[in-house]
Design a protein around this motif. Structure first.
Motif, mmCIF file in Angstrom:
data_model
loop_
_atom_site.group_PDB
_atom_site.id
_atom_site.type_symbol
_atom_site.label_atom_id
_atom_site.label_comp_id
_atom_site.label_asym_id
_atom_site.label_seq_id
_atom_site.Cartn_x
_atom_site.Cartn_y
_atom_site.Cartn_z
ATOM 1 N N TRP A 16 11.221 29.744 -3.788
ATOM 2 C CA TRP A 16 11.573 28.198 -3.678
ATOM 3 C C TRP A 16 10.430 27.513 -2.909
ATOM 4 C CZ3 TRP A 16 12.007 25.410 1.008
ATOM 5 C CH2 TRP A 16 12.333 24.037 0.784
ATOM 6 N N PHE A 17 10.083 28.230 -1.651
ATOM 7 C CA PHE A 17 8.996 27.436 -0.899
ATOM 8 C C PHE A 17 7.535 27.257 -1.671
ATOM 9 C CE2 PHE A 17 5.195 27.173 1.994
ATOM 10 C CZ PHE A 17 5.896 26.140 2.804
ATOM 11 N N ARG A 18 7.160 28.355 -2.523
ATOM 12 C CA ARG A 18 5.861 28.263 -3.235
ATOM 13 C C ARG A 18 6.012 27.152 -4.444
ATOM 14 N NH1 ARG A 18 5.670 34.668 -3.126
ATOM 15 N NH2 ARG A 18 4.353 34.717 -1.102
ATOM 16 N N LEU A 59 5.582 30.474 9.199
ATOM 17 C CA LEU A 59 4.908 29.460 8.605
ATOM 18 C C LEU A 59 3.907 28.726 9.642
ATOM 19 C CD1 LEU A 59 4.674 27.169 6.382
ATOM 20 C CD2 LEU A 59 6.685 25.902 7.268
ATOM 21 N N LEU A 60 2.554 28.931 9.414
ATOM 22 C CA LEU A 60 1.609 28.620 10.275
ATOM 23 C C LEU A 60 1.145 27.339 10.123
ATOM 24 C CD1 LEU A 60 0.083 30.278 12.416
ATOM 25 C CD2 LEU A 60 -1.410 31.029 10.668
ATOM 26 N N ILE A 61 2.091 26.212 10.534
ATOM 27 C CA ILE A 61 1.612 24.839 10.446
ATOM 28 C C ILE A 61 2.333 24.415 11.594
ATOM 29 C CG2 ILE A 61 1.979 22.825 9.078
ATOM 30 C CD1 ILE A 61 2.352 24.260 6.692
ATOM 31 N N PRO A 62 1.507 23.932 12.796
ATOM 32 C CA PRO A 62 2.023 23.051 13.720
ATOM 33 C C PRO A 62 2.647 21.685 13.297
ATOM 34 C CG PRO A 62 -0.520 22.812 13.625
ATOM 35 C CD PRO A 62 0.084 23.687 12.425
ATOM 36 N N LYS A 63 4.105 21.517 13.739
ATOM 37 C CA LYS A 63 4.594 20.314 13.476
ATOM 38 C C LYS A 63 5.696 20.073 14.793
ATOM 39 C CE LYS A 63 3.767 18.934 9.117
ATOM 40 N NZ LYS A 63 3.813 17.521 8.667
ATOM 41 N N SER A 68 4.176 26.766 15.401
ATOM 42 C CA SER A 68 4.445 27.223 14.078
ATOM 43 C C SER A 68 6.034 27.399 14.014
ATOM 44 C CB SER A 68 3.895 28.668 13.869
ATOM 45 O OG SER A 68 4.492 29.645 14.746
ATOM 46 N N LEU A 69 6.466 27.869 12.752
ATOM 47 C CA LEU A 69 7.846 27.952 12.589
ATOM 48 C C LEU A 69 8.083 29.679 12.137
ATOM 49 C CD1 LEU A 69 10.724 27.167 11.930
ATOM 50 C CD2 LEU A 69 10.279 26.679 9.531
ATOM 51 N N GLU A 110 15.978 24.366 7.022
ATOM 52 C CA GLU A 110 15.321 24.472 8.172
ATOM 53 C C GLU A 110 13.837 24.348 8.016
ATOM 54 O OE1 GLU A 110 15.875 25.124 11.191
ATOM 55 O OE2 GLU A 110 17.908 25.835 11.267
ATOM 56 N N VAL A 111 13.169 24.607 6.847
ATOM 57 C CA VAL A 111 11.882 24.230 6.506
ATOM 58 C C VAL A 111 11.573 23.119 6.099
ATOM 59 C CG1 VAL A 111 10.204 24.535 4.549
ATOM 60 C CG2 VAL A 111 11.176 26.555 5.474
ATOM 61 N N ASN A 112 12.555 22.187 5.322
ATOM 62 C CA ASN A 112 12.499 20.640 5.078
ATOM 63 C C ASN A 112 12.555 19.957 6.536
ATOM 64 O OD1 ASN A 112 12.136 20.846 2.332
ATOM 65 N ND2 ASN A 112 14.365 20.736 2.222
ATOM 66 N N SER A 113 13.378 20.234 7.337
ATOM 67 C CA SER A 113 13.590 19.839 8.590
ATOM 68 C C SER A 113 12.294 19.906 9.525
ATOM 69 C CB SER A 113 14.739 20.230 9.352
ATOM 70 O OG SER A 113 14.841 19.755 10.532
ATOM 71 N N TYR A 114 11.652 20.845 9.357
ATOM 72 C CA TYR A 114 10.485 21.225 10.173
ATOM 73 C C TYR A 114 9.448 20.515 9.686
ATOM 74 C CZ TYR A 114 6.828 23.727 12.364
ATOM 75 O OH TYR A 114 5.616 24.123 13.200
#
Length: 116
Positions: A16-18, A59-63, A68-69, A110-114
């Motif tokens: 899904w993420f990809r 998930l190596l993205i600062p937000k 990260s998440l 969780e991913v969409n919220s992040y």
């Protein structure tokens, strides 16, 4: 009816993420900590720096003020181990967001919220 495994849930989440975030897909990766291994392979992985309890996906993205998440995948009835709870505490103290996801829907939320 057979229960869905943690591996199957994680695979669905990655697929899904990809599709949802293709430009970010290289920054979501699995940490190969789990599973059964022979003693030689386990010793080599420990020698190379594997740490017990690390989250399944990162998930190596600062937000939103987080570095990260970190995502621990579990089946609906799965429980975190003591080493996973300890690693969660260390990750959170280092300003990472840590979540436990038990389904594709939880992962998506969780991913969409992040990311948004």
């Amino acid at each position: 009816m057979r229960a869905v495994s943690e591996s199957q849930i994680q695979h669905s989440c990655l697929q899904w993420f990809r599709l949802q975030y293709p430009a970010l897909s290289p920054l979501l990766f699995a940490v190969p900590n789990g599973g059964k291994r022979d003693s030689r392979s386990g010793a080599r992985m420990k020698y190379e720096g594997v740490i017990s309890g690390v989250a399944d996906l990162i998930l190596l993205i600062p937000k939103k003020g987080f570095a990260s998440l970190c995502i621990e995948m579990k089946t609906p009835k799965g429980e975190q181990s003591e080493s996973q709870r300890k690693w969660q505490g260390a990750a959170e103290r280092a300003n990472n967001k840590y979540v436990v996801c038990r389904s594709l829907v939880e992962f998506m939320n969780e991913v969409n919220s992040y990311l948004r």
